[in-house]
Design a protein around this motif. Structure first.
Motif, PDB file in Angstrom:
ATOM      1  N   CYS A 100      21.707  70.780 -15.338  1.00 47.59           N
ATOM      2  CA  CYS A 100      21.806  70.999 -16.788  1.00 47.59           C
ATOM      3  C   CYS A 100      20.560  70.571 -17.565  1.00 47.59           C
ATOM      4  O   CYS A 100      20.463  70.810 -18.757  1.00 47.59           O
ATOM      5  N   GLY A 101      19.607  69.900 -16.905  1.00 44.11           N
ATOM      6  CA  GLY A 101      18.365  69.509 -17.565  1.00 44.11           C
ATOM      7  C   GLY A 101      18.404  68.206 -18.337  1.00 44.11           C
ATOM      8  O   GLY A 101      17.397  67.809 -18.921  1.00 44.11           O
ATOM      9  N   SER A 102      19.522  67.516 -18.348  1.00 45.40           N
ATOM     10  CA  SER A 102      19.624  66.250 -19.080  1.00 45.40           C
ATOM     11  C   SER A 102      18.802  65.160 -18.405  1.00 45.40           C
ATOM     12  O   SER A 102      18.645  65.156 -17.180  1.00 45.40           O
ATOM     13  N   PRO A 103      18.293  64.205 -19.191  1.00 49.95           N
ATOM     14  CA  PRO A 103      17.574  63.088 -18.584  1.00 49.95           C
ATOM     15  C   PRO A 103      18.540  62.218 -17.782  1.00 49.95           C
ATOM     16  O   PRO A 103      19.709  62.079 -18.145  1.00 49.95           O
ATOM     17  N   LEU A 104      18.060  61.649 -16.693  1.00 56.53           N
ATOM     18  CA  LEU A 104      18.879  60.780 -15.848  1.00 56.53           C
ATOM     19  C   LEU A 104      18.572  59.311 -16.075  1.00 56.53           C
ATOM     20  O   LEU A 104      19.265  58.444 -15.559  1.00 56.53           O
ATOM     21  N   ILE A 105      17.525  59.027 -16.862  1.00 63.36           N
ATOM     22  CA  ILE A 105      17.138  57.649 -17.177  1.00 63.36           C
ATOM     23  C   ILE A 105      17.335  57.434 -18.675  1.00 63.36           C
ATOM     24  O   ILE A 105      16.828  58.196 -19.491  1.00 63.36           O
ATOM     25  N   ASN A 106      18.083  56.406 -19.021  1.00 68.79           N
ATOM     26  CA  ASN A 106      18.399  56.112 -20.418  1.00 68.79           C
ATOM     27  C   ASN A 106      17.352  55.175 -21.006  1.00 68.79           C
ATOM     28  O   ASN A 106      17.500  53.963 -21.012  1.00 68.79           O
ATOM     29  N   ARG A 107      16.275  55.739 -21.517  1.00 70.81           N
ATOM     30  CA  ARG A 107      15.176  54.948 -22.081  1.00 70.81           C
ATOM     31  C   ARG A 107      15.342  54.757 -23.589  1.00 70.81           C
ATOM     32  O   ARG A 107      15.980  55.554 -24.263  1.00 70.81           O
ATOM     33  N   CYS A 108      14.714  53.720 -24.089  1.00 72.58           N
ATOM     34  CA  CYS A 108      14.629  53.477 -25.527  1.00 72.58           C
ATOM     35  C   CYS A 108      13.780  54.581 -26.153  1.00 72.58           C
ATOM     36  O   CYS A 108      12.810  55.045 -25.555  1.00 72.58           O
ATOM     37  N   THR A 109      14.141  54.992 -27.349  1.00 71.16           N
ATOM     38  CA  THR A 109      13.402  56.062 -28.020  1.00 71.16           C
ATOM     39  C   THR A 109      12.264  55.552 -28.906  1.00 71.16           C
ATOM     40  O   THR A 109      11.527  56.354 -29.465  1.00 71.16           O
ATOM     41  N   LYS A 110      12.114  54.226 -29.023  1.00 72.47           N
ATOM     42  CA  LYS A 110      11.058  53.691 -29.905  1.00 72.47           C
ATOM     43  C   LYS A 110       9.697  53.912 -29.271  1.00 72.47           C
ATOM     44  O   LYS A 110       9.340  53.280 -28.280  1.00 72.47           O
ATOM     45  N   GLY A 111       8.963  54.840 -29.814  1.00 72.87           N
ATOM     46  CA  GLY A 111       7.624  55.159 -29.317  1.00 72.87           C
ATOM     47  C   GLY A 111       6.569  54.306 -29.985  1.00 72.87           C
ATOM     48  O   GLY A 111       6.846  53.534 -30.905  1.00 72.87           O
ATOM     49  N   ALA A 112       5.376  54.455 -29.541  1.00 75.10           N
ATOM     50  CA  ALA A 112       4.253  53.702 -30.101  1.00 75.10           C
ATOM     51  C   ALA A 112       3.912  54.190 -31.505  1.00 75.10           C
ATOM     52  O   ALA A 112       4.067  55.368 -31.815  1.00 75.10           O
ATOM     53  N   SER A 113       3.488  53.278 -32.350  1.00 70.28           N
ATOM     54  CA  SER A 113       3.059  53.580 -33.711  1.00 70.28           C
ATOM     55  C   SER A 113       1.894  52.638 -34.041  1.00 70.28           C
ATOM     56  O   SER A 113       1.604  51.730 -33.272  1.00 70.28           O
ATOM     57  N   PRO A 114       1.252  52.831 -35.185  1.00 68.07           N
ATOM     58  CA  PRO A 114       0.149  51.924 -35.531  1.00 68.07           C
ATOM     59  C   PRO A 114       0.564  50.451 -35.599  1.00 68.07           C
ATOM     60  O   PRO A 114      -0.240  49.572 -35.339  1.00 68.07           O
ATOM     61  N   ASN A 115       1.835  50.190 -35.927  1.00 65.35           N
ATOM     62  CA  ASN A 115       2.300  48.811 -36.081  1.00 65.35           C
ATOM     63  C   ASN A 115       3.104  48.298 -34.896  1.00 65.35           C
ATOM     64  O   ASN A 115       3.551  47.153 -34.908  1.00 65.35           O
ATOM     65  N   CYS A 121       8.448  50.724 -27.121  1.00 67.71           N
ATOM     66  CA  CYS A 121       9.354  50.007 -26.234  1.00 67.71           C
ATOM     67  C   CYS A 121       9.583  50.827 -24.972  1.00 67.71           C
ATOM     68  O   CYS A 121       9.093  50.487 -23.914  1.00 67.71           O
ATOM     69  N   GLU A 122      10.335  51.904 -25.092  1.00 72.42           N
ATOM     70  CA  GLU A 122      10.640  52.811 -23.995  1.00 72.42           C
ATOM     71  C   GLU A 122      11.221  52.111 -22.771  1.00 72.42           C
ATOM     72  O   GLU A 122      11.068  52.550 -21.640  1.00 72.42           O
ATOM     73  N   ALA A 123      11.920  50.972 -22.979  1.00 71.56           N
ATOM     74  CA  ALA A 123      12.546  50.238 -21.886  1.00 71.56           C
ATOM     75  C   ALA A 123      13.679  51.060 -21.275  1.00 71.56           C
ATOM     76  O   ALA A 123      14.334  51.839 -21.960  1.00 71.56           O
ATOM     77  N   GLU A 124      13.914  50.870 -19.990  1.00 73.81           N
ATOM     78  CA  GLU A 124      15.022  51.533 -19.308  1.00 73.81           C
ATOM     79  C   GLU A 124      16.285  50.715 -19.560  1.00 73.81           C
ATOM     80  O   GLU A 124      16.287  49.500 -19.419  1.00 73.81           O
ATOM     81  N   ASN A 125      17.363  51.393 -19.969  1.00 74.52           N
ATOM     82  CA  ASN A 125      18.626  50.745 -20.296  1.00 74.52           C
ATOM     83  C   ASN A 125      19.732  51.211 -19.371  1.00 74.52           C
ATOM     84  O   ASN A 125      19.599  52.218 -18.677  1.00 74.52           O
ATOM     85  N   LYS A 126      20.853  50.494 -19.396  1.00 72.79           N
ATOM     86  CA  LYS A 126      22.032  50.897 -18.628  1.00 72.79           C
ATOM     87  C   LYS A 126      22.515  52.254 -19.138  1.00 72.79           C
ATOM     88  O   LYS A 126      22.310  52.596 -20.305  1.00 72.79           O
ATOM     89  N   LYS A 151      16.606  45.677 -25.405  1.00 75.20           N
ATOM     90  CA  LYS A 151      15.364  44.934 -25.661  1.00 75.20           C
ATOM     91  C   LYS A 151      15.010  44.886 -27.147  1.00 75.20           C
ATOM     92  O   LYS A 151      14.619  43.848 -27.659  1.00 75.20           O
ATOM     93  N   CYS A 152      15.142  46.037 -27.851  1.00 72.26           N
ATOM     94  CA  CYS A 152      14.682  46.056 -29.249  1.00 72.26           C
ATOM     95  C   CYS A 152      15.722  46.567 -30.247  1.00 72.26           C
ATOM     96  O   CYS A 152      15.497  46.519 -31.444  1.00 72.26           O
ATOM     97  N   GLY A 153      16.850  47.102 -29.772  1.00 69.26           N
ATOM     98  CA  GLY A 153      17.908  47.558 -30.672  1.00 69.26           C
ATOM     99  C   GLY A 153      17.774  48.973 -31.195  1.00 69.26           C
ATOM    100  O   GLY A 153      18.620  49.448 -31.930  1.00 69.26           O
ATOM    101  N   SER A 154      16.732  49.678 -30.804  1.00 67.09           N
ATOM    102  CA  SER A 154      16.547  51.072 -31.222  1.00 67.09           C
ATOM    103  C   SER A 154      17.501  51.975 -30.435  1.00 67.09           C
ATOM    104  O   SER A 154      17.970  51.607 -29.366  1.00 67.09           O
ATOM    105  N   PRO A 155      17.776  53.180 -30.933  1.00 62.93           N
ATOM    106  CA  PRO A 155      18.638  54.101 -30.187  1.00 62.93           C
ATOM    107  C   PRO A 155      18.036  54.453 -28.830  1.00 62.93           C
ATOM    108  O   PRO A 155      16.818  54.432 -28.650  1.00 62.93           O
ATOM    109  N   THR A 156      18.916  54.769 -27.883  1.00 65.52           N
ATOM    110  CA  THR A 156      18.471  55.216 -26.563  1.00 65.52           C
ATOM    111  C   THR A 156      18.545  56.727 -26.496  1.00 65.52           C
ATOM    112  O   THR A 156      19.150  57.374 -27.361  1.00 65.52           O
TER     113      THR A 156
END
Length: 70
Positions: free
Chosen positions: A25-40, A44-49, A57-62
């Motif tokens: 179906c093309g869905s991702p199999l790894i549940n990563r954090c969606t917080k990408g890099a920015s100037p500030n 994160c992009e940590a792997e989650n359960k 790690k940071c509370g952002s949506p996965t």
């Protein structure tokens, strides 16, 4: 040692551990954090359960949370 398997959160296909996306179906199999890099922030992009809607790690949506898979 036997290869571990990953289960797709959308269609429940059992994929190989080396797969990053479901071949059915093309869905991702790894549940990563969606917080990408920015100037500030370095990002994160940590792997989650698989059941995590928000990053432990940071509370952002996965990825799974944003796709409505959890």
């Amino acid at each position: 040692m036997a290869e571990e398997l990953r289960t797709c959160p959308k269609c429940f296909y059992v994929a190989d551990q080396k797969d990053n996306y479901c071949i059915k179906c093309g869905s991702p199999l790894i549940n990563r954090c969606t917080k990408g890099a920015s100037p500030n922030h370095s990002g994160c992009e940590a792997e989650n359960k698989a059941e995590a809607a928000f990053c432990a790690k940071c509370g952002s949506p996965t990825v799974f949370g944003e796709m409505g898979l959890v």
